[in-house]
Design an enzyme around this catalytic site. Structure first.
Site: not given
Length: 291
Positions: A19-20, A23, A170
């Site tokens: 959605n952002t 992606g 990460y």
């Protein structure tokens, strides 16, 4: 830039976190190529807005489902919905991620970055494997990062309960993405389902939104300020994902790592077959699958 003109008419593409950022740009590009794009996102409102925007531009169908990768229950529910609604899945793009957050835990008690970036996607992929095999030729794409080169697997404390560091967590999760891709390629030999991992580049997206909490406000400000000048745009950041999804020359390649639309050598730790097998077994146990 991905130079392939390949069309995806009649193909179904599933993308997490679409959605952002990169992606969304990946979803836009693949929709332009004729694909039916299924967006799996945690924020349904943002996803629906993005889907409407892309649909208006391309005229091709966009489907939206809720997915919270920090919840194995949510992953299983979403996979069940896809099994009921999607006759074929030709391309799965594990794109969603979280970066350098404080020491949060998923709903299942996993360290948030390992749980979201690797374990959630691991379970989703495993639950969709039968549909991908039935749709072959198919591709599975894991969006990793050059940060994997600074990572190692903390086998004695994968969830970093004793000495948490946001960057360490990460980098470990991104190394896990590459190892997962490598081992999955071996297990899928002969199925015509190929796997790819990639570094999209350093991109100006929302991914760095937690840095002010895990590091400090100045680093957060600097990350985004200088990103405006030196980081890739989301359009350029999506190119290697798109390349792995559509480029015809990759049809016979599997288990490899890519950056800037070309195969690259990952860190030596990402080439350790023993670690790749061990991660597969540990991940299967953690998410409740038989090895």
């Amino acid at each position: 830039m991905c130079r392939s003109k390949a069309r995806l008419d009649g193909k179904t593409v599933v993308i997490t976190g679409s959605n952002t950022g990169i992606g969304k740009e990946t979803a836009r590009d693949l929709s332009r190529r004729g694909a039916r794009v299924v967006m799996l996102c945690r924020d349904l409102q943002k996803a629906r807005t993005a889907a409407e925007e892309i649909n208006k531009e391309t005229g091709n169908p966009m489907v939206v489902h809720h997915l919270d990768l920090a919840s194995l229950e949510s992953v299983r529910n979403t996979a069940e919905i896809l099994a009921d609604t999607e006759q074929n899945i030709h391309i799965l793009i594990n794109n969603a991620g979280i970066m350098m957050c404080p020491r949060w835990e998923t709903k299942d008690g996993f360290e948030m970055q390992l749980g979201t970036n690797h374990l959630g996607h691991f379970l989703l992929t495993m639950l969709l494997l039968d549909r991908l095999k039935a749709s072959a030729p198919a591709r599975i794409i894991n969006v990793s990062s050059i940060a994997h080169t600074q990572g190692k697997m903390h086998w004695d404390d994968l969830h970093l309960t004793k000495d948490y560091n946001a960057k360490t967590a990460y980098c470990q999760s991104k190394l896990a993405n590459v190892l997962f891709t490598r081992e999955m390629a071996k297990k899928l030999q002969g199925t015509n389902v190929n796997t790819y991992s990639l570094h999209p580049g350093v991109v100006q997206t929302e991914l760095g939104r937690h840095i002010h909490q895990s590091v400090n406000g100045f680093i957060h400000w600097a990350f985004h300020f200088f990103g405006n000048f030196f980081f890739k745009t989301v359009t350029r950041g999506a190119q290697t994902t798109i390349y792995c999804a559509v480029d015809e020359t990759l049809a016979t390649q599997t288990g490899k790592y890519y950056s800037d639309c070309a195969e690259k050598q990952p860190h030596p730790l990402a080439l350790c077959d023993d670690d790749a097998r061990r991660l597969w077994d540990v991940s299967s146990e953690l998410v409740g699958l038989s090895v």
